[in-house]
Design a protein around this motif. Sequence first.
Motif, PDB file in Angstrom:
ATOM      1  N   ASP A 202      78.638  51.984  70.913  1.00  0.00           N
ATOM      2  CA  ASP A 202      77.635  51.268  71.714  1.00  0.00           C
ATOM      3  C   ASP A 202      76.599  52.267  72.230  1.00  0.00           C
ATOM      4  OD1 ASP A 202      76.219  49.911  73.736  1.00  0.00           O
ATOM      5  OD2 ASP A 202      77.923  48.583  74.110  1.00  0.00           O
ATOM      6  N   PRO A 203      75.300  51.986  72.052  1.00  0.00           N
ATOM      7  CA  PRO A 203      74.259  52.917  72.523  1.00  0.00           C
ATOM      8  C   PRO A 203      74.358  53.236  74.003  1.00  0.00           C
ATOM      9  CG  PRO A 203      73.306  51.257  71.086  1.00  0.00           C
ATOM     10  CD  PRO A 203      74.722  50.846  71.320  1.00  0.00           C
ATOM     11  N   ARG A 204      74.889  52.331  74.793  1.00  0.00           N
ATOM     12  CA  ARG A 204      75.017  52.609  76.227  1.00  0.00           C
ATOM     13  C   ARG A 204      75.987  53.766  76.473  1.00  0.00           C
ATOM     14  NH1 ARG A 204      76.480  46.667  78.266  1.00  0.00           N
ATOM     15  NH2 ARG A 204      77.767  46.905  76.397  1.00  0.00           N
ATOM     16  N   TRP A 205      77.072  53.783  75.732  1.00  0.00           N
ATOM     17  CA  TRP A 205      78.008  54.903  75.886  1.00  0.00           C
ATOM     18  C   TRP A 205      77.395  56.205  75.393  1.00  0.00           C
ATOM     19  CZ3 TRP A 205      82.076  55.100  78.829  1.00  0.00           C
ATOM     20  CH2 TRP A 205      82.744  53.921  79.177  1.00  0.00           C
ATOM     21  N   ARG A 206      76.609  56.101  74.327  1.00  0.00           N
ATOM     22  CA  ARG A 206      75.946  57.303  73.815  1.00  0.00           C
ATOM     23  C   ARG A 206      75.031  57.902  74.886  1.00  0.00           C
ATOM     24  NH1 ARG A 206      75.716  58.332  68.528  1.00  0.00           N
ATOM     25  NH2 ARG A 206      76.209  56.140  68.108  1.00  0.00           N
ATOM     26  N   ARG A 207      74.257  57.079  75.569  1.00  0.00           N
ATOM     27  CA  ARG A 207      73.375  57.578  76.637  1.00  0.00           C
ATOM     28  C   ARG A 207      74.189  58.144  77.791  1.00  0.00           C
ATOM     29  NH1 ARG A 207      70.433  52.880  75.123  1.00  0.00           N
ATOM     30  NH2 ARG A 207      71.482  51.651  76.751  1.00  0.00           N
ATOM     31  N   ARG A 208      75.294  57.505  78.108  1.00  0.00           N
ATOM     32  CA  ARG A 208      76.138  58.022  79.192  1.00  0.00           C
ATOM     33  C   ARG A 208      76.693  59.410  78.865  1.00  0.00           C
ATOM     34  NH1 ARG A 208      79.511  52.386  80.088  1.00  0.00           N
ATOM     35  NH2 ARG A 208      77.783  51.178  81.037  1.00  0.00           N
ATOM     36  N   PHE A 209      77.114  59.594  77.623  1.00  0.00           N
ATOM     37  CA  PHE A 209      77.629  60.906  77.224  1.00  0.00           C
ATOM     38  C   PHE A 209      76.537  61.974  77.302  1.00  0.00           C
ATOM     39  CE2 PHE A 209      80.977  58.698  74.352  1.00  0.00           C
ATOM     40  CZ  PHE A 209      81.774  58.482  75.467  1.00  0.00           C
ATOM     41  N   ASP A 210      75.315  61.614  76.874  1.00  0.00           N
ATOM     42  CA  ASP A 210      74.206  62.565  76.931  1.00  0.00           C
ATOM     43  C   ASP A 210      73.891  62.955  78.375  1.00  0.00           C
ATOM     44  OD1 ASP A 210      74.120  62.331  74.205  1.00  0.00           O
ATOM     45  OD2 ASP A 210      72.328  61.058  74.154  1.00  0.00           O
TER      46      ASP A 210
ATOM     47  N   PRO B  74      70.024  69.992  68.539  1.00  0.00           N
ATOM     48  CA  PRO B  74      69.588  69.213  67.353  1.00  0.00           C
ATOM     49  C   PRO B  74      70.363  67.919  67.154  1.00  0.00           C
ATOM     50  CG  PRO B  74      69.849  71.538  66.807  1.00  0.00           C
ATOM     51  CD  PRO B  74      70.454  71.342  68.150  1.00  0.00           C
ATOM     52  N   LEU B  75      71.542  67.801  67.760  1.00  0.00           N
ATOM     53  CA  LEU B  75      72.328  66.587  67.618  1.00  0.00           C
ATOM     54  C   LEU B  75      71.888  65.495  68.586  1.00  0.00           C
ATOM     55  CD1 LEU B  75      75.911  68.124  67.307  1.00  0.00           C
ATOM     56  CD2 LEU B  75      74.212  67.746  65.523  1.00  0.00           C
ATOM     57  N   LEU B  76      71.154  65.895  69.629  1.00  0.00           N
ATOM     58  CA  LEU B  76      70.805  64.960  70.689  1.00  0.00           C
ATOM     59  C   LEU B  76      69.365  64.483  70.618  1.00  0.00           C
ATOM     60  CD1 LEU B  76      72.572  66.796  73.671  1.00  0.00           C
ATOM     61  CD2 LEU B  76      73.492  65.000  72.202  1.00  0.00           C
ATOM     62  N   VAL B  77      68.467  65.351  70.236  1.00  0.00           N
ATOM     63  CA  VAL B  77      67.039  65.023  70.263  1.00  0.00           C
ATOM     64  C   VAL B  77      66.399  65.441  68.945  1.00  0.00           C
ATOM     65  CG1 VAL B  77      66.814  65.173  72.776  1.00  0.00           C
ATOM     66  CG2 VAL B  77      66.544  67.236  71.382  1.00  0.00           C
ATOM     67  N   ARG B  78      65.139  65.070  68.769  1.00  0.00           N
ATOM     68  CA  ARG B  78      64.406  65.414  67.558  1.00  0.00           C
ATOM     69  C   ARG B  78      64.040  66.896  67.536  1.00  0.00           C
ATOM     70  NH1 ARG B  78      60.389  60.161  66.640  1.00  0.00           N
ATOM     71  NH2 ARG B  78      62.075  58.605  66.519  1.00  0.00           N
ATOM     72  N   PRO B  79      63.653  67.404  66.352  1.00  0.00           N
ATOM     73  CA  PRO B  79      63.427  68.857  66.223  1.00  0.00           C
ATOM     74  C   PRO B  79      62.469  69.444  67.256  1.00  0.00           C
ATOM     75  CG  PRO B  79      63.489  67.862  64.059  1.00  0.00           C
ATOM     76  CD  PRO B  79      63.563  66.735  65.037  1.00  0.00           C
ATOM     77  N   ARG B  80      61.331  68.794  67.506  1.00  0.00           N
ATOM     78  CA  ARG B  80      60.396  69.356  68.483  1.00  0.00           C
ATOM     79  C   ARG B  80      60.997  69.379  69.877  1.00  0.00           C
ATOM     80  NH1 ARG B  80      54.394  66.858  66.916  1.00  0.00           N
ATOM     81  NH2 ARG B  80      54.272  67.822  64.835  1.00  0.00           N
ATOM     82  N   ALA B  81      61.660  68.298  70.237  1.00  0.00           N
ATOM     83  CA  ALA B  81      62.313  68.272  71.546  1.00  0.00           C
ATOM     84  C   ALA B  81      63.446  69.293  71.608  1.00  0.00           C
ATOM     85  CB  ALA B  81      62.841  66.872  71.821  1.00  0.00           C
ATOM     86  N   ALA B  82      64.135  69.515  70.489  1.00  0.00           N
ATOM     87  CA  ALA B  82      65.206  70.516  70.473  1.00  0.00           C
ATOM     88  C   ALA B  82      64.645  71.913  70.730  1.00  0.00           C
ATOM     89  CB  ALA B  82      65.940  70.466  69.136  1.00  0.00           C
ATOM     90  N   LEU B  83      63.467  72.200  70.180  1.00  0.00           N
ATOM     91  CA  LEU B  83      62.833  73.498  70.452  1.00  0.00           C
ATOM     92  C   LEU B  83      62.486  73.631  71.931  1.00  0.00           C
ATOM     93  CD1 LEU B  83      60.481  73.838  67.338  1.00  0.00           C
ATOM     94  CD2 LEU B  83      62.626  75.054  67.779  1.00  0.00           C
TER      95      LEU B  83
END
Length: 384
Positions: A76-84, A121-130
Amino acid sequence: MLSEAGTPRADRRLRRARQATLLSLVTGVWASLLLPAVGLFREPEPVRAALGAVGVLAFLIAQTAVLYAAVTPWLDPRWRRRFDLALAGAAVLTVPLVGPVAAGAWPTWAWLGAALIGMAPLLVRPRAALAVAAAVLLVSVAVAEWTGGSVARHLAVTGGVGAGIAALNGFQVWFWDLLVDARQGHAAQGRLAAAEERLRFARDVHDLLGHSLTVIALKAELAARLAPVDPERAGREAAEVQRLAASALAEVRESVHGYRAVDLGEQVAAVAEVLRSCGVRCTVPSSPVDLPQPAATELAAVLREAGTNVLRHSRADWCRIHIDREGNVARMTVTNDGAGGTDPDAHSHGLRGLADRLAAAGGELRVRRQDAVFTLEATVPVPS
């Protein structure tokens, strides 16, 4: 990042691949956190070491949860956001708790910073990861200056080790993503094949019933008209309607159970008899050639549709059916007069469906009209 599309849990091979990927990622996490544990053992003050242990444990739990989400696309995307959010909170908490541990002697927090860069890199897009990596490096420099540690050492650990972890994690999750996409593509291919089979079956049912139901309707109408003036003939027509309905039902049952074998000669004789009974002079110049079952099946479907069109879309006085074979091609030609100014009903999908069917079998359907004469020609390949 993996897509949110559902992945079949019943697929054992995919489930084992997911477990292997998750185990590999978690093993890398534990390895990256063993080095912060070195700082805990080198910290002389028990209270500071205990607080550091709390920070490291919270970071470990949050990081494991995020890795689990990375290889669980049906989560569930809600759990994914909670983990982040939990990982972000744990990372902020580690700065005051782990930063001072083994100050000046061991870059304890720098190893956690490396793990953060590896996770980006697992959480955000490449530019945001930088951007995240740059922010973590700044925090690492700040912790080094605050605790009196070596800035260069902190940067080397946080940046160098973090880049290696990011590359390893990114490759593992990318490979898992490929497996998921391949599995979803395989499932989509199966659904497409099922849809195509349903369409083929619908065409077969149309080919089987279209002609029979048209004849039944015409004969039933004829019987109704004859009933007041010629009851005996009306009874014969009604009996013929009953026979045709029983024959159509038997054909449908055989088609559903896959036992239908087409005798092209019988089909030609039946269509010719129906046309003659409706007042159309039907001639068959010669007996149909002996054709393999696949070719006979395709031509029989065209013949039924052609007979239906003669009755429904024309005022034919005569019809001619001719079937021959030239080399590796079998050809059937149905010609009739009385063609009106309108084409066969486009909404019945009759000729269009037959054209698609013959094309799938490597054949071709052609129609032409000259004055009031309509000609339908079908060709199908015949193996040598």
